[in-house]
Design an enzyme around this catalytic site. Structure first.
Site, PDB file in Angstrom:
ATOM      1  N   HIS A   1      -8.793   2.753   8.273  1.00  0.00           N
ATOM      2  CA  HIS A   1      -9.570   2.167   7.162  1.00  0.00           C
ATOM      3  C   HIS A   1     -10.907   2.892   6.946  1.00  0.00           C
ATOM      4  CE1 HIS A   1     -11.082  -1.127   4.510  1.00  0.00           C
ATOM      5  NE2 HIS A   1      -9.776  -1.320   4.312  1.00  0.00           N
TER       6      HIS A   1
ATOM      7  N   HIS B   1      -6.990 -10.052  -0.040  1.00  0.00           N
ATOM      8  CA  HIS B   1      -7.188  -9.586   1.325  1.00  0.00           C
ATOM      9  C   HIS B   1      -6.714 -10.640   2.319  1.00  0.00           C
ATOM     10  CE1 HIS B   1      -9.876  -6.903  -0.915  1.00  0.00           C
ATOM     11  NE2 HIS B   1      -9.753  -6.062   0.099  1.00  0.00           N
TER      12      HIS B   1
ATOM     13  N   ASP C   1      -4.271  -6.374   0.973  1.00  0.00           N
ATOM     14  CA  ASP C   1      -4.750  -5.380   1.929  1.00  0.00           C
ATOM     15  C   ASP C   1      -4.962  -6.093   3.262  1.00  0.00           C
ATOM     16  OD1 ASP C   1      -4.663  -3.564  -0.082  1.00  0.00           O
ATOM     17  OD2 ASP C   1      -6.817  -3.169  -0.164  1.00  0.00           O
TER      18      ASP C   1
ATOM     19  N   HIS D   1      -2.034   1.686   3.949  1.00  0.00           N
ATOM     20  CA  HIS D   1      -3.462   1.459   3.668  1.00  0.00           C
ATOM     21  C   HIS D   1      -4.333   2.257   4.638  1.00  0.00           C
ATOM     22  CE1 HIS D   1      -6.756  -0.484   1.735  1.00  0.00           C
ATOM     23  NE2 HIS D   1      -7.063  -1.318   2.720  1.00  0.00           N
TER      24      HIS D   1
END
Length: 338
Positions: A219, A307, A164, A215
């Site tokens: 966010h 991440h 991500d 994604h």
């Protein structure tokens, strides 16, 4: 006086023959194709070329087809144009189903399903696999999703390395280098805002053969943005990614923070995406790897979430090495789903 034109013509022919003999390239005979290559080169470059073995005079075969009395048909007929796309759904495969059968029943097209889900034409589909389905006609309801997918094909022997990305680009390049050193491809879930801030980094993901996935744009917590907000987050991110990298983010999506509702899942599915969760994230990966080494079959099809943090690049080589030592292949999400 009547013979004068014939004498002049003969003189011209003789001059042409003698001139061709005097100025031809020694030791080489030019084919028609070589003359064609020479004609395509700029005059200045021909003048500057070496006198020995000039590239302008190599007998290269150009890709021009030979004349034919009748046109040669293409080896495979072009598919019939599809109707206008009317929407998307997601279907969980039942035992014995095929792409052709799914397409006929749901109002889709087998080739379009394969392309959207990055499937080879002869790829077998295991039961319970989720497929994103483009819809072109009215059909039966799909056997859909109410929550994100948490595992790939358990018979694949593969584990998905997914990332991500929404912080910076420095760590991204370090992650790419770690993957390059181990000759591994992964799947990168990016936010639209990150791609706008770091377009070269987004292009680097695609250029090195990795998958790029959705994604969201900003966010957010998807349980708090409403259905219109879900659609905008996905559509705008895909638009930005396509504009910058030339690649679509469909069909892979991951909820920021893993936050979702059943309504948010339905809205994601309607945009042509399959939402994915994970088998283990950064902090849980070491313990998950211990279990994978002890029982590789239980780990096959796993989805690891990492991440864009400095620690990720540092731990990545060890993760890859331990997976391979256990007989598991680290790869992209699409490969793990097959």
């Amino acid at each position: 006086t009547r013979t004068l034109p014939f004498v002049a013509a003969a003189a011209v022919c003789a001059a042409l023959i003698i001139g061709g003999y005097l100025f031809r390239t020694p030791g080489r005979a030019l084919s028609d194709d070589a003359y064609a290559v020479q004609a395509l080169l700029p005059t200045a470059r021909v003048a500057e070329a070496p006198t020995t073995r000039s590239l302008a005079f190599l007998p290269v075969r150009l890709p021009f087809p030979e004349p034919s009395a009748t046109p040669i048909p293409p080896p495979h007929p072009s598919p019939s144009p599809l109707p206008a796309l009317s929407g998307y759904t997601v279907h969980r495969v039942a035992a014995g189903e095929t792409l052709d059968g799914i397409a006929a029943r749901l109002g889709s097209d087998a080739g379009a399903i394969a392309r959207l889900n990055r499937l080879a034409g002869d790829t077998p589909i295991y039961p319970e696999r989720a497929l994103a389905i483009p819809l072109f006609r009215t059909g039966e309801p799909a056997f859909g999703l109410t929550e994100p997918v948490r595992r790939g094909n358990p018979a694949s022997g593969k584990v998905a390395l997914t990332f991500d990305i929404e912080i910076d680009d420095t760590t991204l390049y370090a992650v790419l280098e770690a993957l390059r050193q181990r000759n591994v491809r992964g799947t990168f879930f990016v936010t639209g805002n990150w791609v706008k801030r770091f377009p070269d980094a987004a292009r680097a993901i695609v250029a090195e053969g990795h998958e790029i996935a959705n994604h969201s744009l900003t966010h957010p917590f998807f349980s708090q943005i409403g259905l219109d907000g879900v659609a905008n987050e996905l559509r705008e991110t895909d638009r930005i990614v396509q504009e910058i990298t030339g690649q679509s983010t469909r069909p892979h999506f991951r909820f920021p923070y893993g936050d979702y509702t059943a309504q948010a899942v339905a809205a994601v599915v309607a945009e042509g995406y399959i939402p994915y969760h994970w088998s283990a994230d950064d902090r849980a990966i070491p313990a998950w790897l211990d279990r994978a080494v002890a029982d590789p079959s239980s780990a096959a099809g796993g989805i690891l979430l990492m991440h864009g943090r400095p620690a990720t690049a540092g731990m990545l080589p060890g993760i890859i090495d331990r997976l391979r030592a256990a007989g598991l292949e680290p790869t992209t999400l699409s490969e793990t789903l097959r």
